[in-house]
Enzyme design. Structure first.
Site, PDB file in Angstrom:
ATOM      1  CG  ASN A 128      -1.728   1.263   1.349  1.00  0.00           C
ATOM      2  OD1 ASN A 128      -1.747   2.091   0.426  1.00  0.00           O
ATOM      3  ND2 ASN A 128      -2.413   1.431   2.467  1.00  0.00           N
ATOM      4  CD1 TRP A 129       3.485   1.038  -3.047  1.00  0.00           C
ATOM      5  CD2 TRP A 129       3.378   2.299  -4.903  1.00  0.00           C
ATOM      6  NE1 TRP A 129       4.139   0.365  -4.059  1.00  0.00           N
ATOM      7  CE2 TRP A 129       4.083   1.112  -5.204  1.00  0.00           C
ATOM      8  CE3 TRP A 129       3.181   3.230  -5.916  1.00  0.00           C
ATOM      9  CZ2 TRP A 129       4.605   0.855  -6.478  1.00  0.00           C
ATOM     10  CZ3 TRP A 129       3.694   2.975  -7.190  1.00  0.00           C
ATOM     11  CH2 TRP A 129       4.401   1.800  -7.458  1.00  0.00           C
ATOM     12  CE  LYS A 130      -0.143   3.186   4.782  1.00  0.00           C
ATOM     13  NZ  LYS A 130      -0.098   3.260   6.231  1.00  0.00           N
ATOM     14  CG  HIS A 146      -5.788   2.045   5.245  1.00  0.00           C
ATOM     15  ND1 HIS A 146      -5.330   2.962   6.158  1.00  0.00           N
ATOM     16  CD2 HIS A 146      -4.783   1.145   5.064  1.00  0.00           C
ATOM     17  CE1 HIS A 146      -4.092   2.630   6.508  1.00  0.00           C
ATOM     18  NE2 HIS A 146      -3.739   1.537   5.863  1.00  0.00           N
ATOM     19  CD  GLU A 185      -2.881   5.523   6.728  1.00  0.00           C
ATOM     20  OE1 GLU A 185      -2.879   5.551   5.478  1.00  0.00           O
ATOM     21  OE2 GLU A 185      -1.965   4.996   7.390  1.00  0.00           O
ATOM     22  CD  GLU A 190      -3.427  -2.285   7.269  1.00  0.00           C
ATOM     23  OE1 GLU A 190      -2.430  -2.661   6.643  1.00  0.00           O
ATOM     24  OE2 GLU A 190      -3.898  -1.140   7.170  1.00  0.00           O
ATOM     25  N   GLY A 220       2.648   2.381  10.737  1.00  0.00           N
ATOM     26  CA  GLY A 220       3.622   3.454  10.579  1.00  0.00           C
ATOM     27  C   GLY A 220       4.356   3.812  11.864  1.00  0.00           C
ATOM     28  CB  SER A 223       5.238  -1.807  11.934  1.00  0.00           C
ATOM     29  OG  SER A 223       4.905  -0.428  12.145  1.00  0.00           O
ATOM     30  N   GLY A 242       2.925  -1.168   4.204  1.00  0.00           N
ATOM     31  CA  GLY A 242       3.013   0.259   3.920  1.00  0.00           C
ATOM     32  C   GLY A 242       4.444   0.660   3.615  1.00  0.00           C
ATOM     33  N   GLY A 243       5.122   1.218   4.599  1.00  0.00           N
ATOM     34  CA  GLY A 243       6.460   1.770   4.396  1.00  0.00           C
ATOM     35  C   GLY A 243       7.442   0.835   3.694  1.00  0.00           C
TER      36      GLY A 243
HETATM   37  P1  13P Z   1       3.084   0.389   7.618  1.00  0.00           P
HETATM   38  O1  13P Z   1       3.571  -0.916   7.040  1.00  0.00           O
HETATM   39  O2  13P Z   1       3.844   1.578   7.108  1.00  0.00           O
HETATM   40  O3  13P Z   1       2.970   0.333   9.100  1.00  0.00           O
HETATM   41  O4  13P Z   1       1.592   0.581   7.060  1.00  0.00           O
HETATM   42  C1  13P Z   1       0.691  -0.456   7.161  1.00  0.00           C
HETATM   43  C2  13P Z   1      -0.521  -0.108   6.402  1.00  0.00           C
HETATM   44  O5  13P Z   1      -1.260   0.785   6.772  1.00  0.00           O
HETATM   45  C3  13P Z   1      -0.785  -0.849   5.159  1.00  0.00           C
HETATM   46  O6  13P Z   1      -2.042  -0.570   4.678  1.00  0.00           O
END
Ligand code: 13P
Length: 246
Positions: free
Chosen positions: A8-10, A93, A95, A164, A170, A208, A229-230
């Site tokens: 997930n590149w956000k 998600h 967010e 999640e 994050g 994470s 994510g990251g």
């Molecule tokens: P991180 O891997 O950066 O914690 O993000 C997880 C996430 O929200 C994937 O959708």
């Protein structure tokens, strides 16, 4: 079942960065033993569709509209995503729940729109730190998933679920494999009560997940992949996670 590793590149990337990231990932992939997807910002769907054409990596969107079409400024319909070869749509998600006020009911509708266009929704659920500390984790994720089950009925075995925990996203704080498995088992039981085919539903862990902890999380019986994510923005880390999902 084959595991699914979805990035997930956000809201990250650029034309130049996306091209380099995708080309470097593809160059580093041998014959992956798992399914792979990348969830890219909508503006780059066409670019990434072209870069991924004929490859083993599927395209994902990070959202989809709850509406079918019409006067909804800024929204993107499932049918539009389908035209760009989108196979998965991340929905709900944390967010989006947090910053865009998405409710359980809206998330359920989004999943329905995706399914209606042949797109697999990756439905995200997860508790906040306050909810975990109050002992509400199971109740929260069950409530979030129940809305999706209620709206999508017999199609429920076609979804993917991502657990999640909000406090792990994050932050560098990962749920331990045992903590994650415990919640995944709760979700699996809830899905099995709704559908006799629920044993084939992939349950992803996200929060994470990285090159160092992926293998132990993915070794849990009800963890069928990861939503990353990251670490999905770093070629070697993403490839290591894909390797851990073999
Ligand atoms: P991180 O891997 O950066 O914690 O993000 C997880 C996430 O929200 C994937 O959708």
């Amino acid at each position: 079942m084959k595991k699914l590793i979805a990035g997930n590149w956000k809201m990250n990337g650029s034309l130049a960065a996306n091209e380099k990231l995708i080309k470097d990932i593809l160059a580093g992939l041998a014959q992956p033993a798992c399914q792979i997807a990348v969830g890219v910002p909508s503006a780059y769907l066409a670019q990434c569709q072209a870069l991924l054409a004929g490859s083993v990596i599927d395209l994902a969107s990070q959202d989809v509209s709850a509406f079918e079409g019409g006067a909804y400024t800024g929204e993107i319909a499932a049918a539009m995503l389908k035209e760009f070869g989108v196979r998965y749509a991340i929905v709900g998600h944390s967010e989006r729940r947090q910053y865009h006020g998405e409710t359980d009911a809206v998330v359920a509708l989004k999943a329905q729109r995706a399914l209606g266009c042949g797109i697999t929704p990756i439905v995200c659920v997860g508790e906040t730190l306050a909810e975990r500390e109050a002992g509400q984790t199971d109740d929260v994720v069950k409530r979030q998933l129940a809305a999706v089950i209620h709206t999508n009925g017999h199609c429920i075995s076609e979804i993917v679920v991502a657990y999640e925990p909000v406090w792990a996203i994050g932050t560098g704080k990962t749920a331990t494999p045992e903590m994650a498995q415990q919640v995944h088992a709760v979700l699996r039981a809830q899905l099995l009560a709704a559908s006799e085919h629920a044993d084939r539903i992939k349950l992803l862990y996200g929060g994470s997940m990285n090159a160092a902890n992926a293998a132990s999380l993915l070794a849990q019986p009800d963890i069928n992949g990861g939503l990353i994510g990251g670490a999905a923005l770093k070629v070697q880390d993403f490839l290591t996670i894909v390797g851990a999902a073999a």
